[in-house]
Motif scaffolding. Structure first.
Motif, mmCIF file in Angstrom:
data_model
loop_
_atom_site.group_PDB
_atom_site.id
_atom_site.type_symbol
_atom_site.label_atom_id
_atom_site.label_comp_id
_atom_site.label_asym_id
_atom_site.label_seq_id
_atom_site.Cartn_x
_atom_site.Cartn_y
_atom_site.Cartn_z
ATOM 1 N N ASP A 4 0.823 -1.210 0.000
ATOM 2 C CA ASP A 4 0.000 0.000 0.000
ATOM 3 C C ASP A 4 0.859 1.263 0.000
ATOM 4 O OD1 ASP A 4 -2.275 -1.503 -0.006
ATOM 5 O OD2 ASP A 4 -2.693 -1.305 2.151
ATOM 6 N N VAL A 5 1.889 1.275 0.830
ATOM 7 C CA VAL A 5 2.787 2.430 0.889
ATOM 8 C C VAL A 5 3.503 2.576 -0.462
ATOM 9 C CG1 VAL A 5 4.899 3.324 1.953
ATOM 10 C CG2 VAL A 5 3.066 2.427 3.372
ATOM 11 N N GLY A 6 3.892 1.430 -1.017
ATOM 12 C CA GLY A 6 4.583 1.486 -2.324
ATOM 13 C C GLY A 6 3.689 2.071 -3.395
ATOM 14 N N LYS A 7 2.434 1.638 -3.424
ATOM 15 C CA LYS A 7 1.485 2.140 -4.433
ATOM 16 C C LYS A 7 1.258 3.624 -4.233
ATOM 17 C CE LYS A 7 -2.673 1.149 -6.794
ATOM 18 N NZ LYS A 7 -2.348 1.815 -7.992
ATOM 19 N N LEU A 8 1.069 4.021 -2.957
ATOM 20 C CA LEU A 8 0.859 5.441 -2.675
ATOM 21 C C LEU A 8 2.105 6.262 -3.027
ATOM 22 C CD1 LEU A 8 -1.030 5.291 0.735
ATOM 23 C CD2 LEU A 8 -1.966 5.976 -1.463
ATOM 24 N N ALA A 9 3.262 5.698 -2.683
ATOM 25 C CA ALA A 9 4.516 6.413 -2.977
ATOM 26 C C ALA A 9 4.716 6.534 -4.487
ATOM 27 C CB ALA A 9 5.686 5.701 -2.340
ATOM 28 N N THR A 10 4.378 5.480 -5.216
ATOM 29 C CA THR A 10 4.539 5.511 -6.672
ATOM 30 C C THR A 10 3.577 6.525 -7.283
ATOM 31 O OG1 THR A 10 5.107 3.180 -6.627
ATOM 32 C CG2 THR A 10 4.506 4.092 -8.740
ATOM 33 N N ASP A 11 2.354 6.495 -6.802
ATOM 34 C CA ASP A 11 1.385 7.463 -7.313
ATOM 35 C C ASP A 11 1.832 8.897 -7.006
ATOM 36 O OD1 ASP A 11 -0.181 5.425 -8.255
ATOM 37 O OD2 ASP A 11 -1.623 5.461 -6.574
ATOM 38 N N LEU A 12 2.310 9.101 -5.791
ATOM 39 C CA LEU A 12 2.768 10.426 -5.388
ATOM 40 C C LEU A 12 3.993 10.841 -6.190
ATOM 41 C CD1 LEU A 12 2.387 12.805 -3.476
ATOM 42 C CD2 LEU A 12 3.842 11.601 -1.845
ATOM 43 N N ALA A 13 4.906 9.899 -6.353
ATOM 44 C CA ALA A 13 6.121 10.212 -7.120
ATOM 45 C C ALA A 13 5.756 10.488 -8.571
ATOM 46 C CB ALA A 13 7.112 9.061 -7.021
ATOM 47 N N GLY A 14 4.793 9.754 -9.083
ATOM 48 C CA GLY A 14 4.380 9.982 -10.471
ATOM 49 C C GLY A 14 3.754 11.351 -10.623
ATOM 50 N N LYS A 15 3.012 11.794 -9.659
ATOM 51 C CA LYS A 15 2.396 13.113 -9.728
ATOM 52 C C LYS A 15 3.445 14.203 -9.584
ATOM 53 C CE LYS A 15 -2.143 11.785 -8.161
ATOM 54 N NZ LYS A 15 -3.168 11.914 -7.185
ATOM 55 N N LEU A 16 4.456 13.939 -8.763
ATOM 56 C CA LEU A 16 5.505 14.938 -8.561
ATOM 57 C C LEU A 16 6.404 15.041 -9.804
ATOM 58 C CD1 LEU A 16 6.655 14.338 -4.897
ATOM 59 C CD2 LEU A 16 5.355 16.256 -5.765
ATOM 60 N N VAL A 17 6.748 13.913 -10.337
ATOM 61 C CA VAL A 17 7.658 13.879 -11.476
ATOM 62 C C VAL A 17 6.886 14.228 -12.761
ATOM 63 C CG1 VAL A 17 9.124 12.358 -12.863
ATOM 64 C CG2 VAL A 17 9.170 12.242 -10.388
ATOM 65 N N GLY A 18 5.695 13.884 -12.763
ATOM 66 C CA GLY A 18 4.871 14.142 -13.921
ATOM 67 C C GLY A 18 4.929 12.999 -14.900
ATOM 68 N N GLU A 19 5.564 11.920 -14.588
ATOM 69 C CA GLU A 19 5.649 10.757 -15.444
ATOM 70 C C GLU A 19 5.016 9.591 -14.726
ATOM 71 O OE1 GLU A 19 9.486 9.257 -16.577
ATOM 72 O OE2 GLU A 19 10.194 11.247 -16.781
ATOM 73 N N SER A 20 4.612 8.671 -15.481
ATOM 74 C CA SER A 20 4.036 7.468 -14.916
ATOM 75 C C SER A 20 5.157 6.511 -14.559
ATOM 76 C CB SER A 20 3.097 6.838 -15.937
ATOM 77 O OG SER A 20 2.658 5.605 -15.438
ATOM 78 N N LEU A 21 5.108 5.987 -13.384
ATOM 79 C CA LEU A 21 6.119 5.017 -12.930
ATOM 80 C C LEU A 21 5.466 3.641 -12.885
ATOM 81 C CD1 LEU A 21 7.667 7.048 -10.013
ATOM 82 C CD2 LEU A 21 8.625 6.743 -12.271
ATOM 83 N N GLU A 22 5.055 3.195 -14.004
ATOM 84 C CA GLU A 22 4.308 1.956 -14.061
ATOM 85 C C GLU A 22 5.210 0.736 -14.137
ATOM 86 O OE1 GLU A 22 0.989 1.460 -13.838
ATOM 87 O OE2 GLU A 22 0.792 3.594 -13.437
ATOM 88 N N ASP A 23 6.457 0.902 -14.354
ATOM 89 C CA ASP A 23 7.354 -0.251 -14.452
ATOM 90 C C ASP A 23 7.394 -0.919 -13.080
ATOM 91 O OD1 ASP A 23 9.168 -2.107 -15.166
ATOM 92 O OD2 ASP A 23 10.876 -0.728 -15.092
ATOM 93 N N HIS A 24 6.977 -2.125 -13.056
ATOM 94 C CA HIS A 24 6.783 -2.835 -11.783
ATOM 95 C C HIS A 24 8.116 -3.173 -11.104
ATOM 96 C CE1 HIS A 24 4.690 -5.064 -8.789
ATOM 97 N NE2 HIS A 24 5.243 -6.234 -9.130
ATOM 98 N N ALA A 25 9.102 -3.557 -11.832
ATOM 99 C CA ALA A 25 10.394 -3.924 -11.255
ATOM 100 C C ALA A 25 11.051 -2.701 -10.650
ATOM 101 C CB ALA A 25 11.302 -4.540 -12.310
ATOM 102 N N ARG A 26 11.013 -1.615 -11.356
ATOM 103 C CA ARG A 26 11.613 -0.398 -10.856
ATOM 104 C C ARG A 26 10.828 0.074 -9.639
ATOM 105 N NH1 ARG A 26 11.548 4.837 -14.366
ATOM 106 N NH2 ARG A 26 10.481 3.343 -15.603
#
Length: 182
Positions: free
Chosen positions: A140-162
């Motif tokens: 859950d934290v990872g998903k939230l962090a990824t979503d937050l990071a994606g919004k901050l960076v402006g790119e989608s961080l959908e790569d699961h391994a990364r």
């Protein structure tokens, strides 16, 4: 008349304690007949009855002595059986106490073992629940962090391994900081 009596008394000057000859003879013969009758008829019957009574009394005494000896023997047997029964009861009581103490000790040991098993099962269940909660929290934290990071960076961080690497590194850093503050 008085003169006649005095004359008659004077003629017979005999001792009043000694009877006259014919009277003495008749009395002796009567005594002999009565004595002979008693001696032949009554005395044997009386002796027979007395002998029977004596025999009955002696037999009763002997029987009473025999019964007394038998009663004493029975009493001794009863006392021996009573003592044996008391001894057996004491032995059974002691055996029951020992079995009770053993049973109590076994039950305590079994209760202690079950308690330890329950505690161990509880600890392992808690550990499994903690790991599952940590894993769910990490996701859950990872998903939230990824979503937050994606919004901050402006790119989608959908790569699961990364995404997994970033999350793991982030959480490991958090755990190290938490352990350092302890």
């Amino acid at each position: 008349m008085i003169a006649n009596l005095v004359a008659l008394a004077a003629e017979e000057e005999q001792n009043p304690l000694i009877p006259a000859g014919p009277e003495l003879l008749v009395g002796t013969i009567a005594f002999a007949i009565v004595f002979f009758f008693f001696w032949k008829k009554l005395l044997p019957n009386i002796n027979k009855v007395l002998e029977e009574r004596r025999a009955a009394i002696e037999g009763g005494i002997e029987e009473a002595d025999a019964m007394k000896v038998e009663a004493q023997s029975v009493l001794e047997q009863y006392k021996a059986q009573l003592a044996e029964a008391r001894h057996e009861a004491a032995r059974l009581r002691q055996e029951a106490q020992e079995q009770g103490a053993t049973l109590i000790a076994d039950m305590r040991a079994e209760g202690q073992r079950q308690r330890e098993e329950i505690i161990a099962a509880g600890h392992s269940q808690l550990e499994a629940d903690r790991k599952a909660a940590a894993q769910a929290l990490r996701q859950d934290v990872g998903k939230l962090a990824t979503d937050l990071a994606g919004k901050l960076v402006g790119e989608s961080l959908e790569d699961h391994a990364r995404q997994s690497r970033v999350i793991d590194r982030f959480l490991d850093d958090l755990e190290e900081k938490a352990e350092a503050t302890r």
